[in-house]
Design a protein around this motif. Structure first.
Motif, short mmCIF file in Angstrom:
data_model
loop_
_atom_site.label_atom_id
_atom_site.label_comp_id
_atom_site.label_asym_id
_atom_site.label_seq_id
_atom_site.Cartn_x
_atom_site.Cartn_y
_atom_site.Cartn_z
N LEU A 185 41.97 80.83 19.97
CA LEU A 185 42.47 79.47 19.80
C LEU A 185 43.89 79.47 19.24
O LEU A 185 44.77 78.74 19.72
CB LEU A 185 41.54 78.68 18.88
N VAL A 186 44.14 80.29 18.25
CA VAL A 186 45.46 80.34 17.62
C VAL A 186 46.49 80.92 18.59
O VAL A 186 47.58 80.36 18.78
CB VAL A 186 45.40 81.14 16.31
N VAL A 187 46.16 82.03 19.21
CA VAL A 187 47.12 82.71 20.09
C VAL A 187 47.44 81.86 21.32
O VAL A 187 48.61 81.63 21.66
CB VAL A 187 46.57 84.09 20.49
N ARG A 188 46.41 81.37 21.99
CA ARG A 188 46.66 80.58 23.21
C ARG A 188 47.17 79.18 22.86
O ARG A 188 47.90 78.57 23.64
CB ARG A 188 45.39 80.49 24.05
N GLY A 189 46.81 78.67 21.69
CA GLY A 189 47.34 77.38 21.26
C GLY A 189 48.85 77.42 21.12
O GLY A 189 49.54 76.41 21.31
N LEU A 190 49.39 78.59 20.82
CA LEU A 190 50.84 78.79 20.73
C LEU A 190 51.43 79.34 22.03
O LEU A 190 52.59 79.76 22.06
CB LEU A 190 51.15 79.73 19.56
N GLU A 191 50.61 79.35 23.08
CA GLU A 191 51.03 79.77 24.42
C GLU A 191 51.50 81.23 24.45
O GLU A 191 52.39 81.61 25.22
CB GLU A 191 52.12 78.84 24.97
N LEU A 192 50.87 82.05 23.61
CA LEU A 192 51.09 83.49 23.67
C LEU A 192 50.07 84.11 24.61
O LEU A 192 49.01 83.52 24.89
CB LEU A 192 50.94 84.10 22.27
N ASP A 193 50.35 85.32 25.10
CA ASP A 193 49.38 86.02 25.93
C ASP A 193 48.09 86.22 25.15
O ASP A 193 48.12 86.54 23.95
CB ASP A 193 49.92 87.38 26.37
N TRP A 194 46.97 86.08 25.83
CA TRP A 194 45.68 86.17 25.15
C TRP A 194 45.45 87.55 24.54
O TRP A 194 44.72 87.70 23.56
CB TRP A 194 44.54 85.84 26.12
N ASP A 195 46.08 88.59 25.11
CA ASP A 195 45.88 89.95 24.61
C ASP A 195 47.06 90.43 23.75
O ASP A 195 47.36 91.62 23.70
CB ASP A 195 45.64 90.91 25.76
N VAL A 196 47.72 89.49 23.07
CA VAL A 196 48.83 89.86 22.20
C VAL A 196 48.36 90.92 21.19
O VAL A 196 47.24 90.84 20.67
CB VAL A 196 49.39 88.61 21.48
N PRO A 197 49.14 91.96 20.93
CA PRO A 197 48.68 93.03 20.02
C PRO A 197 48.53 92.53 18.59
O PRO A 197 49.17 91.58 18.16
CB PRO A 197 49.80 94.07 20.13
N ASP A 198 47.67 93.22 17.85
CA ASP A 198 47.43 92.83 16.46
C ASP A 198 48.70 92.90 15.61
O ASP A 198 48.82 92.20 14.60
CB ASP A 198 46.36 93.75 15.84
N SER A 199 49.66 93.73 16.02
CA SER A 199 50.90 93.83 15.26
C SER A 199 51.65 92.51 15.22
O SER A 199 52.45 92.26 14.31
CB SER A 199 51.80 94.91 15.87
N ALA A 200 51.36 91.61 16.20
CA ALA A 200 52.04 90.31 16.23
C ALA A 200 51.45 89.32 15.23
O ALA A 200 52.05 88.27 14.97
CB ALA A 200 51.96 89.72 17.64
N LEU A 201 50.30 89.65 14.64
CA LEU A 201 49.66 88.70 13.73
C LEU A 201 50.46 88.49 12.44
O LEU A 201 50.23 87.54 11.72
CB LEU A 201 48.25 89.18 13.40
N GLY A 202 51.40 89.37 12.18
CA GLY A 202 52.24 89.19 11.01
C GLY A 202 53.43 88.29 11.26
O GLY A 202 54.20 88.02 10.32
#
Length: 311
Positions: A53-70
């Protein structure tokens, strides 16, 4: 900040310290648990759904790497996530409707509240090309009660040389299906028809009819989690025993199947009622390695042999 009930839902200003993607994924997951959300629309646990929900809500790729969570978010991005998480937890709106996107057969589909959220185990049968039942490459396929069109599109992907028809009673649902067909550039392979079951279809016989019709019985429809109340009731409810439409499909399908054709029909929890109603009919019930149950398989030959039972 201590939250003891949904009445304590925080204000946006309470969350000023939540600045990263990870902060908002954690907040979403914990709030979904506190809110007793139901994970039955493509997700099995809160962290998985919260991340999506958070990743796609921001229109990022669904498989964005965990390193992007920061990554640190802009204020308007945080405000958007606050609204999405509130609507998911308090209003119990499924994530797919909030994003207007659901995944099926490894690709995204446009959805809204006019269609059920794709989740059928029939996808696994499509992946296996309906083995061992379908022995030859089909030429004509039908997705009956298509909803978003996801099964029909999966059929087209799997059998690129076959023609696929899709049909639905709901004009609004069919609009979504047609939109999905266009987004996938499959207009040349798939035709859409609006009508009650088979009534709008051309005079044609199919090698395979696949259907995920309404099949929820009266007891289950009244006990479904709040998330399902956002789905179209006409796509779920099917009378006292859940078999109102299934009976019609069984009776009419032989007229639209080739002599070697097959019917695949999902009936879910109404499988027990179906078996009790037609104990003499040799339905087959596949097992699913990815979860799911209640999908019948029956040949055109057996449907014709037992035609009197379905009248």
């Amino acid at each position: 900040m201590t939250l003891n009930s949904l009445n304590d839902w925080p204000t946006y200003s309470d969350l000023a310290s939540f600045t990263t993607l990870a902060d908002w994924v954690r907040f979403c997951a914990s709030q979904m648990e506190r809110s007793e959300c139901f994970y039955g629309h493509g997700f099995t646990q809160p962290w998985q759904e919260a991340r999506h929900l958070v990743v796609r809500g921001l229109e990022l790729d669904w498989d964005v790497p965990d390193s992007a969570l920061g990554a640190v978010l802009l204020e308007h991005e945080r405000a958007l996530l606050f609204r999405l998480i509130h609507d998911r937890c308090v209003s119990k709106i499924p994530t797919a409707y909030l994003l207007e996107e659901a995944w099926f057969f490894n690709e995204p589909f446009r959805v809204d509240s006019n269609v059920l959220i794709p989740r059928s185990p029939i996808g696994e049968l499509v992946s296996n090309k309906f083995a061992p039942w379908l022995e030859h490459e089909p030429t004509h396929l039908l997705d009956l009660c298509t909803g978003s069109g996801c099964i029909g599109i999966a059929l087209a992907r799997t059998f690129p040389q076959a023609h696929v028809d899709i049909s639905d009673l709901s004009a609004e649902a069919l609009d979504i299906a047609i939109e999905n067909i266009g987004l996938k550039d499959l207009d040349y392979q798939i035709d859409a028809y609006q009508g009650d079951l088979f009534e709008a279809l051309p005079s044609r016989q199919y090698d395979l009819i696949v259907s995920n019709p309404p099949y929820v019985d009266a007891d289950d429809i009244d006990q479904m989690p709040a998330e399902f109340l956002h789905e179209p009731r006409m796509g779920l409810a099917a009378g006292d025993d859940g078999l109102d439409l299934v009976r019609k499909i069984l009776a009419l399908a032989p007229n639209y199947l080739t002599p070697e054709g097959w019917l695949i029909c999902e009936v879910g929890n109404s499988a027990a009622a179906l078996i009790a109603t037609y104990p003499e009919v040799p339905f087959e019930w596949p097992d699913f390695s990815q979860g799911g149950h209640g999908v019948l398989v029956i040949s055109s030959v057996e449907l014709t042999k037992h035609a009197a039972s379905f009248q």
